[in-house]
Design an enzyme around this catalytic site. Sequence first.
Site, PDB file in Angstrom:
ATOM      1  N   SER A 105       0.833  -1.211   0.000  1.00  0.00           N
ATOM      2  CA  SER A 105       0.000   0.000   0.000  1.00  0.00           C
ATOM      3  C   SER A 105       0.867   1.260   0.000  1.00  0.00           C
ATOM      4  CB  SER A 105      -0.893   0.021   1.251  1.00  0.00           C
ATOM      5  OG  SER A 105      -1.831  -1.011   1.195  1.00  0.00           O
ATOM      6  N   GLY A 112      -6.000  -3.687  -7.767  1.00  0.00           N
ATOM      7  CA  GLY A 112      -7.155  -2.862  -7.409  1.00  0.00           C
ATOM      8  C   GLY A 112      -6.723  -1.517  -6.846  1.00  0.00           C
ATOM      9  N   ARG A 131     -13.872  -6.877 -10.622  1.00  0.00           N
ATOM     10  CA  ARG A 131     -13.964  -6.206  -9.314  1.00  0.00           C
ATOM     11  C   ARG A 131     -14.804  -4.922  -9.400  1.00  0.00           C
ATOM     12  NH1 ARG A 131      -8.329  -6.452  -6.388  1.00  0.00           N
ATOM     13  NH2 ARG A 131      -9.690  -5.939  -4.635  1.00  0.00           N
ATOM     14  N   SER A 181     -13.259   1.193   3.117  1.00  0.00           N
ATOM     15  CA  SER A 181     -12.298   0.879   2.058  1.00  0.00           C
ATOM     16  C   SER A 181     -11.309   2.021   1.898  1.00  0.00           C
ATOM     17  CB  SER A 181     -13.030   0.649   0.736  1.00  0.00           C
ATOM     18  OG  SER A 181     -12.122   0.776  -0.343  1.00  0.00           O
ATOM     19  N   GLN A 193      -9.219   2.212  -0.403  1.00  0.00           N
ATOM     20  CA  GLN A 193      -9.111   2.545  -1.829  1.00  0.00           C
ATOM     21  C   GLN A 193     -10.171   3.573  -2.217  1.00  0.00           C
ATOM     22  OE1 GLN A 193      -9.099  -1.222  -3.897  1.00  0.00           O
ATOM     23  NE2 GLN A 193      -7.114  -1.793  -3.049  1.00  0.00           N
ATOM     24  N   ASP A 235      -6.773  -8.372   4.459  1.00  0.00           N
ATOM     25  CA  ASP A 235      -5.952  -9.153   3.517  1.00  0.00           C
ATOM     26  C   ASP A 235      -5.324 -10.382   4.179  1.00  0.00           C
ATOM     27  OD1 ASP A 235      -6.532  -7.295   1.582  1.00  0.00           O
ATOM     28  OD2 ASP A 235      -4.657  -6.194   1.803  1.00  0.00           O
ATOM     29  N   LYS A 254     -12.374  -9.470  -3.484  1.00  0.00           N
ATOM     30  CA  LYS A 254     -10.908  -9.312  -3.552  1.00  0.00           C
ATOM     31  C   LYS A 254     -10.395  -9.984  -4.831  1.00  0.00           C
ATOM     32  CE  LYS A 254     -10.468  -6.882   0.139  1.00  0.00           C
ATOM     33  NZ  LYS A 254     -10.053  -5.486   0.021  1.00  0.00           N
ATOM     34  N   ARG A 303     -12.703 -14.728  -1.692  1.00  0.00           N
ATOM     35  CA  ARG A 303     -11.880 -15.421  -0.691  1.00  0.00           C
ATOM     36  C   ARG A 303     -12.698 -16.210   0.319  1.00  0.00           C
ATOM     37  NH1 ARG A 303      -7.205 -10.707  -0.193  1.00  0.00           N
ATOM     38  NH2 ARG A 303      -6.090 -11.353  -2.084  1.00  0.00           N
TER      39      ARG A 303
HETATM   40  C1  S3P Z   1      -5.616  -1.313   0.050  1.00  0.00           C
HETATM   41  C2  S3P Z   1      -6.845  -1.350   0.640  1.00  0.00           C
HETATM   42  C3  S3P Z   1      -7.607  -2.592   0.874  1.00  0.00           C
HETATM   43  C4  S3P Z   1      -6.724  -3.830   0.756  1.00  0.00           C
HETATM   44  C5  S3P Z   1      -5.845  -3.762  -0.453  1.00  0.00           C
HETATM   45  C6  S3P Z   1      -4.930  -2.549  -0.373  1.00  0.00           C
HETATM   46  C7  S3P Z   1      -4.938  -0.018  -0.134  1.00  0.00           C
HETATM   47  O1  S3P Z   1      -8.634  -2.689  -0.090  1.00  0.00           O
HETATM   48  O2  S3P Z   1      -7.519  -4.994   0.724  1.00  0.00           O
HETATM   49  O3  S3P Z   1      -5.055  -4.933  -0.549  1.00  0.00           O
HETATM   50  O4  S3P Z   1      -3.721   0.003  -0.387  1.00  0.00           O
HETATM   51  O5  S3P Z   1      -5.615   1.013  -0.016  1.00  0.00           O
HETATM   52  P1  S3P Z   1     -10.074  -1.997   0.105  1.00  0.00           P
HETATM   53  O6  S3P Z   1      -9.883  -0.530   0.066  1.00  0.00           O
HETATM   54  O7  S3P Z   1     -10.895  -2.488  -1.038  1.00  0.00           O
HETATM   55  O8  S3P Z   1     -10.572  -2.496   1.421  1.00  0.00           O
END
Ligand code: S3P
Length: 436
Positions: free
Chosen positions: A20, A91, A119, A175, A177, A323, A350, A354
């Site tokens: 991240s 993602g 996704r 989230s 993200q 994760d 994911k 999962r």
């Molecule tokens: C991440 C946020 C998480 C995580 C992903 C990395 C990030 O996803 O599962 O592996 O770097 O912001 P979500 O935002 O969909 O929860």
Amino acid sequence: MKITNSYSFRGELSVPGDKSISHRGIMFGAISNGLTEITNFLQGADCRSTISCFQKLGISMESQGTCVLVHGKGLHGLQAPAQILDVGNSGTTMRLISGILAGQPFESILDGDASIRKRPMKRIFTPLSQMGADFQCWEPAVFPASKKPAASGCAPFTIKGGKLTGIHYTSPVASAQVKSAVLLAGLYAQGETSVTEPILSRDHTERMLAGFGAEITSISTTASVKPEPALEGQQIHVPGDISSAAYFIALGLITPHSEILIQNVGVNPTRNGILKAALAMGGNLTLHNERTVSGEPVADILVKSSSLHSATIDGSLIPALIDEIPVLAVMAAFADGTTVIGDAQELKVKESDRIAVVTENLTAMGASVTPTQDGMIIEGGKPLHGALIRTHQDHRIAMAFTIAGLNATGETTLDDRNCTVISYPSFYEDLLALTR
Ligand code: S3P
């Protein structure tokens, strides 16, 4: 790849840099003025996808080992891409870059592999459209040869950036993200932008953007950002990825006669759920040498073989270990009693579903697992036997079931180990170096 249970694991290792934080280092460096130097960068396939997308947006970068230099061009220095931005399996790349592209005066097309095309992207289209960006999805079966409009809410899609207006967004999902996409768009919007989440998700964007000079504040589960900051390039040392450390935490706990010291691991409280879950299961795990590196809490983690028992894993703990649930489910299969994992419906969207894939593979190894709408129930303590593991090209499934196979009777075969390049290219070398 075949795995058997003839080893114990002892020694020290450093896991690769946090995925991240590595992604964000490239992205924030690209939209800052001047040089950003990233050390201990994760050279995994996902982060390399982020590098390649920003190169297509006109950013030059140099990479030597785990050091990356990003020659930032400031908030308004990106160029319209001549090619499709291919995010591969990532993602994080697709959702965060969309926040930045929403504020650009040009169109971009985003696509990725078969997994990313499934996704959900509506979760970012909704707030970014409210701010003023336009999205159009394309029928994947005929893309890119032909562009047939689709109402899929998934990649491939075109994003048309433009003049944005700040919003207050209440996100239905916890989230990082989604939160990060909205905050990044907020850098380009008129007025303030804020995001409230149901539960606080990982806060690397808030910490790192503040370090680059953004006016960003967080109160409880709301983060707010002001537009048009003068972002300045930074030096970032990426801590080891706790999501990668999790495999060695599980390995050390469930394998008899094992003791592993995992050095330099990021233990940010929005990410450290695996430590809390392992302790709740009776794991012998201690933190040493706690310190702060580039604004992130870091520690060395010492793990010793333990007799684990079951726990309930749900609620506000879930975003901090989302994760790690595949490997946590493996730990639960080796723990006495019934472990219930709940409030984790995000697992379905994911890199694979999962809930289904962990259930499929643990069941193949002889465990008693019941999938639920938002998690699974695992009756632990039954010995596992080797099996053919179907990874569904999901890196976290491959690594979690390698750990299971190392503690099962007989032989375990993975249908694909190459997917580990996504987040941990040296996983098998690091594992081998600890065998005794
Ligand atoms: C991440 C946020 C998480 C995580 C992903 C990395 C990030 O996803 O599962 O592996 O770097 O912001 P979500 O935002 O969909 O929860």
